[in-house]
Design an enzyme around this catalytic site. Sequence first.
Site, PDB file in Angstrom:
ATOM      1  N   GLU A   1       9.748   7.065 -17.895  1.00 37.21           N
ATOM      2  CA  GLU A   1       8.431   7.687 -18.068  1.00 37.21           C
ATOM      3  C   GLU A   1       7.857   7.395 -19.450  1.00 37.21           C
ATOM      4  OE1 GLU A   1       8.678  11.862 -17.068  1.00 37.21           O
ATOM      5  OE2 GLU A   1       9.445  11.393 -15.068  1.00 37.21           O
TER       6      GLU A   1
ATOM      7  N   SER B   1      15.603  20.089 -18.155  1.00 38.31           N
ATOM      8  CA  SER B   1      14.441  20.915 -18.441  1.00 38.31           C
ATOM      9  C   SER B   1      14.921  22.153 -19.194  1.00 38.31           C
ATOM     10  CB  SER B   1      13.790  21.329 -17.125  1.00 38.31           C
ATOM     11  OG  SER B   1      13.011  22.494 -17.316  1.00 38.31           O
TER      12      SER B   1
ATOM     13  N   LYS C   1      16.959  20.459 -13.005  1.00 39.55           N
ATOM     14  CA  LYS C   1      16.262  19.203 -13.252  1.00 39.55           C
ATOM     15  C   LYS C   1      17.085  18.154 -13.981  1.00 39.55           C
ATOM     16  CE  LYS C   1      11.980  19.075 -13.170  1.00 39.55           C
ATOM     17  NZ  LYS C   1      11.108  18.409 -12.217  1.00 39.55           N
TER      18      LYS C   1
ATOM     19  N   HIS D   1       0.829  -1.220   0.000  1.00 38.34           N
ATOM     20  CA  HIS D   1       0.000   0.000   0.000  1.00 38.34           C
ATOM     21  C   HIS D   1       0.857   1.261   0.000  1.00 38.34           C
ATOM     22  CE1 HIS D   1      -3.155  -2.854   1.155  1.00 38.34           C
ATOM     23  NE2 HIS D   1      -2.295  -3.300   2.053  1.00 38.34           N
TER      24      HIS D   1
END
Length: 464
Positions: free
Chosen positions: A297, A284, A290, A163
Amino acid sequence: MTEQFSKKAEAWSARFSEPVSDLVKRYTASVFFDKRLAQVDIQGSLAHADMLAHQKIISATDYAAIQKGMAQIQEEISSGKFEWLLDLEDVHLNIEKRLTELVGDAGKRLHTGRSRNDQVATDIRLYLRGAIDDINGLLRELRLSLLALAEKHADTILPGFTHMQVAQPITFGHHILAYVEMFGRDAERMADCRKRVNRLPLGAAALAGTTFPIDRLRVASTLGFDDVCRNSLDAVSDRDFAIEFCAAAALVMTHISRMSEELVIWMSPRVGFIDIADRFCTGSSIMPQKKNPDVPELARGKTGRVNGHLIALLTLMKGQPLAYNKDNQEDKEPLFDTVDTLTDTLRIFADMATGISVKPEAMRAAALQGYATATDLADYLVKKGLPFRDAHEAVALAVRHCVDQGCDLSEMSLEQLQTFSPLVAADVFEVLTLEGSVAARDHIGGTAPRQVRLAIAYLREQLK
Ligand code: ARG
């Protein structure tokens, strides 16, 4: 008269009285995507011609001419000189037309006892068989990369989650081996699918078979098929083997996607469990700080398109009466894109697994939070004679106390621990350590470093 018609509708000859519009031509043509079947199309044609000659359906001279013509066509295609014509609709007609230009009547005899229906079904199976072999090679590479990573971190401890909450300490090697298991089953599924892909449709002709004395088993053996499709109607029409492949591919991508999700979470600076080599990440354009995990992804995103292709093929098939229908031409783009997406993804992941660096201190710090060894304390009390349910209750009270005090179980004194159960003795602190916790789970499939090493040895043996 005949000449006039053939000028208007070149591929179709005398049956037609007007040519199709340019739009319909484009709509029905497949050459711009099925030309990637050229290699297997030629391979299939040569096996067919060999059989025709062997059965004396065509002459040895014709067969020799076909071989020579096909060799030249192959050369033209690989050097990029071959001229693909929309007017000739698909890969099959393009190659046959060029063969006839090169070798005359022998080229016109190639299609004896054959139809594009059994021809294309054969081509797709040959293509897919090759793709499955490539994919299984890549799945193997990926598993080997992951095994190396697991071996390096057989002892590294991190929290295991249920969980998304800290559950029990586990070893990172064990965590990675979970994915090795998944990709192992994926490879099994691919190998199983290959058995049903590897049957020869050729000989079914348009749908009913042919009046020529063909030898299908000879063609099957030339092309390396295990068997022939046993019913001509089924042979030309069903694409269940491609659907099955796409289902297996969707599962590979699902496993890739689950792993990607973890990589993204682990790499988030909030968690900081791993870093991924720069060559798999991008920055980025606006935020200089970044470093984004783009590859995982994107792989997670691409899972959607592979799932979509599976649904496309299932939907394509479901309404078709026997036997061949043009609907089936739509099988190719989803199938090709599935193969491309999967192949690229696996290739990148096999490499990326070698570019994952682990931060054991961050993992350890996380494992020390969240009372990860609470189950170990309960098991400890059980071993001292307390029924499990009572032990569970005693530890729950201890955890609640720790939550209130803002401390860990291992930070309590012996006296404090004894207030929750008189069975607690000085040896309790061993089970409250992370090392003690993982080492105690020492059975097949458990997280103990010793078991992780045994599992790695077992898997390496299997991958030999
Ligand atoms: N391009 C077609 C396909 O991909 C080849 C078979 C065409 N057969 C036919 N009867 N129109 O399925």
